[in-house]
Design a protein around this motif. Structure first.
Motif, PDB file in Angstrom:
ATOM      1  N   GLU A 598      59.818 -19.045  25.420  1.00  0.00           N
ATOM      2  CA  GLU A 598      58.516 -19.712  25.307  1.00  0.00           C
ATOM      3  C   GLU A 598      58.601 -20.944  24.407  1.00  0.00           C
ATOM      4  OE1 GLU A 598      56.241 -19.711  22.484  1.00  0.00           O
ATOM      5  OE2 GLU A 598      57.765 -18.828  21.190  1.00  0.00           O
ATOM      6  N   GLN A 599      59.568 -20.974  23.507  1.00  0.00           N
ATOM      7  CA  GLN A 599      59.774 -22.154  22.674  1.00  0.00           C
ATOM      8  C   GLN A 599      60.148 -23.358  23.535  1.00  0.00           C
ATOM      9  OE1 GLN A 599      59.754 -22.380  18.934  1.00  0.00           O
ATOM     10  NE2 GLN A 599      58.425 -20.645  19.419  1.00  0.00           N
ATOM     11  N   ALA A 600      61.007 -23.136  24.529  1.00  0.00           N
ATOM     12  CA  ALA A 600      61.387 -24.196  25.453  1.00  0.00           C
ATOM     13  C   ALA A 600      60.240 -24.549  26.383  1.00  0.00           C
ATOM     14  CB  ALA A 600      62.609 -23.759  26.256  1.00  0.00           C
ATOM     15  N   GLU A 601      59.512 -23.535  26.830  1.00  0.00           N
ATOM     16  CA  GLU A 601      58.404 -23.771  27.755  1.00  0.00           C
ATOM     17  C   GLU A 601      57.345 -24.671  27.137  1.00  0.00           C
ATOM     18  OE1 GLU A 601      58.536 -19.582  30.263  1.00  0.00           O
ATOM     19  OE2 GLU A 601      57.475 -19.663  28.352  1.00  0.00           O
ATOM     20  N   GLN A 602      56.993 -24.391  25.888  1.00  0.00           N
ATOM     21  CA  GLN A 602      55.985 -25.220  25.211  1.00  0.00           C
ATOM     22  C   GLN A 602      56.454 -26.670  25.113  1.00  0.00           C
ATOM     23  OE1 GLN A 602      53.898 -23.596  21.639  1.00  0.00           O
ATOM     24  NE2 GLN A 602      55.435 -21.981  21.791  1.00  0.00           N
ATOM     25  N   LEU A 603      57.694 -26.836  24.699  1.00  0.00           N
ATOM     26  CA  LEU A 603      58.227 -28.182  24.516  1.00  0.00           C
ATOM     27  C   LEU A 603      58.255 -28.938  25.835  1.00  0.00           C
ATOM     28  CD1 LEU A 603      59.560 -30.238  22.609  1.00  0.00           C
ATOM     29  CD2 LEU A 603      61.763 -29.144  23.110  1.00  0.00           C
ATOM     30  N   TYR A 604      58.736 -28.287  26.873  1.00  0.00           N
ATOM     31  CA  TYR A 604      58.851 -28.931  28.180  1.00  0.00           C
ATOM     32  C   TYR A 604      57.478 -29.362  28.705  1.00  0.00           C
ATOM     33  CZ  TYR A 604      59.655 -29.512  33.174  1.00  0.00           C
ATOM     34  OH  TYR A 604      59.694 -30.002  34.447  1.00  0.00           O
ATOM     35  N   ILE A 605      56.509 -28.450  28.659  1.00  0.00           N
ATOM     36  CA  ILE A 605      55.176 -28.763  29.193  1.00  0.00           C
ATOM     37  C   ILE A 605      54.535 -29.917  28.429  1.00  0.00           C
ATOM     38  CG2 ILE A 605      52.815 -27.889  29.439  1.00  0.00           C
ATOM     39  CD1 ILE A 605      54.811 -26.973  31.615  1.00  0.00           C
ATOM     40  N   GLU A 606      54.641 -29.914  27.106  1.00  0.00           N
ATOM     41  CA  GLU A 606      54.022 -30.992  26.332  1.00  0.00           C
ATOM     42  C   GLU A 606      54.704 -32.335  26.576  1.00  0.00           C
ATOM     43  OE1 GLU A 606      51.184 -30.831  24.898  1.00  0.00           O
ATOM     44  OE2 GLU A 606      51.059 -28.699  25.401  1.00  0.00           O
ATOM     45  N   LEU A 607      56.027 -32.320  26.777  1.00  0.00           N
ATOM     46  CA  LEU A 607      56.724 -33.565  27.098  1.00  0.00           C
ATOM     47  C   LEU A 607      56.292 -34.095  28.461  1.00  0.00           C
ATOM     48  CD1 LEU A 607      60.304 -32.662  25.848  1.00  0.00           C
ATOM     49  CD2 LEU A 607      58.861 -34.479  24.918  1.00  0.00           C
ATOM     50  N   LYS A 608      56.265 -33.201  29.455  1.00  0.00           N
ATOM     51  CA  LYS A 608      55.874 -33.626  30.801  1.00  0.00           C
ATOM     52  C   LYS A 608      54.401 -34.052  30.847  1.00  0.00           C
ATOM     53  CE  LYS A 608      58.255 -33.360  34.023  1.00  0.00           C
ATOM     54  NZ  LYS A 608      59.212 -34.329  34.630  1.00  0.00           N
ATOM     55  N   TYR A 609      53.570 -33.365  30.091  1.00  0.00           N
ATOM     56  CA  TYR A 609      52.149 -33.712  30.029  1.00  0.00           C
ATOM     57  C   TYR A 609      51.961 -35.152  29.565  1.00  0.00           C
ATOM     58  CZ  TYR A 609      47.202 -33.268  28.734  1.00  0.00           C
ATOM     59  OH  TYR A 609      45.834 -33.437  28.628  1.00  0.00           O
ATOM     60  N   ARG A 610      52.863 -35.586  28.680  1.00  0.00           N
ATOM     61  CA  ARG A 610      52.800 -36.936  28.132  1.00  0.00           C
ATOM     62  C   ARG A 610      53.677 -37.919  28.900  1.00  0.00           C
ATOM     63  NH1 ARG A 610      51.584 -33.229  24.598  1.00  0.00           N
ATOM     64  NH2 ARG A 610      50.224 -33.660  22.815  1.00  0.00           N
ATOM     65  N   LYS A 611      54.154 -37.509  30.087  1.00  0.00           N
ATOM     66  CA  LYS A 611      54.960 -38.359  30.973  1.00  0.00           C
ATOM     67  C   LYS A 611      56.280 -38.784  30.332  1.00  0.00           C
ATOM     68  CE  LYS A 611      51.508 -38.251  33.854  1.00  0.00           C
ATOM     69  NZ  LYS A 611      51.555 -37.363  35.034  1.00  0.00           N
ATOM     70  N   LYS A 612      56.828 -37.907  29.482  1.00  0.00           N
ATOM     71  CA  LYS A 612      58.139 -38.164  28.885  1.00  0.00           C
ATOM     72  C   LYS A 612      59.246 -37.771  29.860  1.00  0.00           C
ATOM     73  CE  LYS A 612      56.080 -39.000  24.848  1.00  0.00           C
ATOM     74  NZ  LYS A 612      56.093 -40.297  24.149  1.00  0.00           N
ATOM     75  N   THR A 613      60.448 -38.272  29.627  1.00  0.00           N
ATOM     76  CA  THR A 613      61.595 -37.918  30.471  1.00  0.00           C
ATOM     77  C   THR A 613      62.190 -36.612  29.962  1.00  0.00           C
ATOM     78  OG1 THR A 613      62.062 -40.244  30.885  1.00  0.00           O
ATOM     79  CG2 THR A 613      63.832 -38.669  31.348  1.00  0.00           C
ATOM     80  N   ALA A 614      62.005 -35.537  30.711  1.00  0.00           N
ATOM     81  CA  ALA A 614      62.489 -34.220  30.294  1.00  0.00           C
ATOM     82  C   ALA A 614      62.774 -33.368  31.518  1.00  0.00           C
ATOM     83  CB  ALA A 614      61.470 -33.527  29.406  1.00  0.00           C
TER      84      ALA A 614
END
Length: 655
Positions: A598-614
């Motif tokens: 879930e630590q990775a899931e949170q990070l991934y979703i927040e990055l993608k939500y902000r249109k970051k490259t992840a």
């Protein structure tokens, strides 16, 4: 000559776990990775005056070898008839191996009695309620899991959820001839056998009125049926070595005042009056090893061993190496073997110390150290063919001053096939722990990166072991501050020192705490053009409740709980996700309960939500130790994903 590749993981053999055979020589393991079967195989070998000989041939793994004092019997642990770990016996005069135990829950840490007629071992015993739940499960219906304690799961435990049934560890003893079993120590807590005496035993128990918050144990000496407690003043004992005359015992201890940042130290206990004398605390370096590496499998080692009633030998981690020392009951200590190496296995007889050693250019081999003339002799050449066939890049040991003039130690590797006049990208690799350390040892992952044309930098920032207690303790309560500055100071140092590094092609990666630091770095600087975070931490608030160690790790390391959300959030990389501009690859194991996915899931979703490259890669059937002991094909895929990411963003043609 070929550079080291990802696939070379299948060509490297691990020589480990030396165990002296009284009067005969030494046994050791050779562990290989079977690419076809996608598993590890560990065989027992011996080195004697007659030469080298393989003793076991099954396609599985063995562990926890011990030899009787007369050298005629050998025991080890392997999977038994019920697919649980059981004790097996080999007789020196020949014959098939014999299964000695048939415990329902399996066994651990067997040890011969001094007369060789019996074996002490540990077994976990379930509570009555757990036995009832097991009976209920026999109807193949899924049943609820009833939990009453906080330490209810652990990373790497069998099953998809890491649950640990509420069991108590007991000490048992089995007679080799009659196979009769007796319980030696049991109760409302876990008991651990430490050593045998002619008239009793030494053992520990973690009995406590508050087991959820108890992290120490109590040492007892039982003689003639009477138990006496040894007062250790808030310390835990992890091992005991008794002199042959039974006048002294060497204790491996840690001071709980430093929580999990404490040095492992040796203290001398008088078995007459229970007085304690410091042996290694005065050296201000930890005994034993906390080396980060990825090829030394099946590690088992003595940390300290008596070689006479007066003298003993021990391993000490110092300045990125693990070295051999000698001490005596008078309190004197001195180095016997210091070098740029990692001694990750040690045992000794009266005149010889047996060692398994890795260096930055040698995965592992077996050696013997003669205590008489203090010379070292290599006994095996298991990895010679591999080493001779590859271009191995030798890391350069570097030292530099950080922002506050504290000296930091690390290693720098030029790319394989380095040519003057060319510019090269750099990959920075941050270790986990944080209370572990990079060392003078062979590291496959680093060699792979160098083989692909990257310069590689890996250092021991504050928090790392093998340095002073102050140095290792410094990071607690300071995550993302001094440690981050130490890592960035290392980047500045190599850019100033090596003009062939392209400062516009910097990459960073790390796992566990190193994953936390990777996340922290990309949230605080845009100097890196690619990052790969592995088994990482992004949010200390949720980590506290979901990690198998969360509630006490945040207390000890971040020094805050949910009554101090501001501090937990301040140290959380997720807080700084808006700042991330570095393309980030997130690698995480599905069954990681140390740093849950879930630590990775949170990070991934927040990055993608902000249109970051992840991008996000989830590894099935893998836990927190994927990079070291995971399924071989998944270890290969992990390295492929990592290196492909760096190729995409760091290679010259992409700039």
């Amino acid at each position: 000559m070929k550079h080291i590749s990802i696939e070379d993981i299948f060509n490297i053999k691990s020589v480990s776990a030396p165990k002296a055979i009284p009067g005969h020589g030494v046994t050791y393991y050779v562990t290989t990775i079977n690419e076809k079967d996608n598993n590890y195989v560990t065989h027992l070998h011996e080195a004697t005056e007659l030469g080298l000989k393989q003793l076991t041939f099954d396609k599985g793994r063995i562990s926890q070898v011990d030899h009787s004092n007369d050298g005629n019997l050998t025991l080890f642990v392997a999977k038994g008839d019920n697919d649980k770990p059981q004790i097996f016996l080999l007789r020196r005069n020949g014959g098939e191996r014999e299964q000695l135990t048939s415990e329902d829950e399996g066994v651990s840490e067997p040890r011969f009695s001094s007369d060789g007629t019996a074996v002490f071992y540990h077994v976990n015993v379930k509570e009555e309620d757990d036995k009832k739940e097991d009976d209920d499960k026999k109807d193949d219906k899924k049943q609820p899991v009833h939990i009453t304690n906080m330490k209810y799961k652990i990373d790497g435990a069998p099953g998809p959820f890491g649950y640990v049934p509420e069991k108590k560890q007991v000490v048992k003893k089995i007679d080799i001839d009659t196979r009769e079993v007796e319980t030696v120590c049991s109760g409302e807590a876990d008991y651990s056998f430490m050593a045998e005496l002619s008239d009793g035993i030494i053992y520990t128990t973690n009995e406590s009125d508050d087991p959820d918050f108890n992290f120490t144990n109590t040492l007892y000496v039982r003689r003639n049926g009477e138990d006496k407690v040894v007062t250790l003043q808030d310390k835990s004992v992890y091992g005991v070595e008794v002199s042959k005359d039974e006048k002294h015992a060497l204790l491996l201890t840690t001071d709980y005042n430093y929580k999990n940042a404490a040095h492992l130290t040796i203290e001398l206990l008088s078995l007459d009056d229970f007085t304690l004398t410091d042996v290694t605390g005065k050296l201000d370096r930890p005994t034993g090893s906390a080396v980060v590496q990825d090829v030394q499998q099946s590690e088992e080692s003595h940390v300290v061993k008596f070689v006479s009633n007066h003298d003993f030998v021990f391993l000490l981690s110092e300045d990125g190496a693990v070295n051999l020392y000698k001490g005596n009951i008078d309190g004197e200590v001195r180095p016997l073997l210091q070098s740029e190496h990692n001694i990750f296995g040690m045992d000794a007889s009266d005149d010889t110390v047996y060692l398994t050693i890795s260096t930055p250019v040698s995965p592992s081999e077996l050696y013997q150290f003669d205590l008489g003339n203090e010379t070292l002799t290599q006994l095996t050449e298991v990895n010679k063919e591999f080493v001779d066939s590859k271009e191995i890049v030798e890391p350069e040991s570097i030292r530099f001053n950080s922002f506050d003039d504290e000296e930091i130690h690390g290693w720098f590797m030029k790319p394989a096939g380095f040519k003057d006049g060319e510019k090269y990208p750099l990959v920075v690799n941050v270790h986990g722990g944080p209370h572990a350390f990079y060392a003078h040892t062979f590291f496959h992952e680093m060699q792979v990166l160098a083989g692909l044309g990257y310069a590689v930098l890996f250092t021991n920032p504050r928090g790392s072991h093998s340095y002073s207690q102050k140095f290792v303790d410094h990071v607690r309560g300071d995550y993302g501050n001094t440690d981050y500055k130490d890592v960035m100071a290392s980047v500045d140092y190599v850019l100033d020192t090596y003009d062939f590094i392209d400062e516009n092609r910097l990459g960073v990666t790390g796992g566990s705490y190193g994953g936390f630091m990777t996340n922290w770095i990309v949230g605080h600087t845009n100097r890196f053009k690619a990052a790969v975070t592995q088994r990482s931490i992004s949010n200390w608030i949720s980590f506290r409740g979901v990690s198998d160690i969360g509630y006490y790790f945040t207390d000890w390391q971040i020094q805050a709980g949910v009554d101090d959300i501001d501090t937990l959030w301040h140290h959380s990389p997720l807080k700084y996700v808006d700042n991330v501009e570095t393309p980030l690859l997130i690698l995480h194991s599905e069954y990681d309960f140390r740093c849950p996915i879930e630590q990775a899931e949170q990070l991934y979703i927040e990055l993608k939500y902000r249109k970051k490259t992840a991008e996000f890669v989830r590894f099935p059937d893998a836990d927190h130790n994927l990079s070291r002991t995971g399924l071989p094909h998944l270890r290969v895929k992990r390295l492929e994903y990592m290196t492909d990411w760096f190729k995409k963003y760091l290679n010259e043609e992409n700039h």
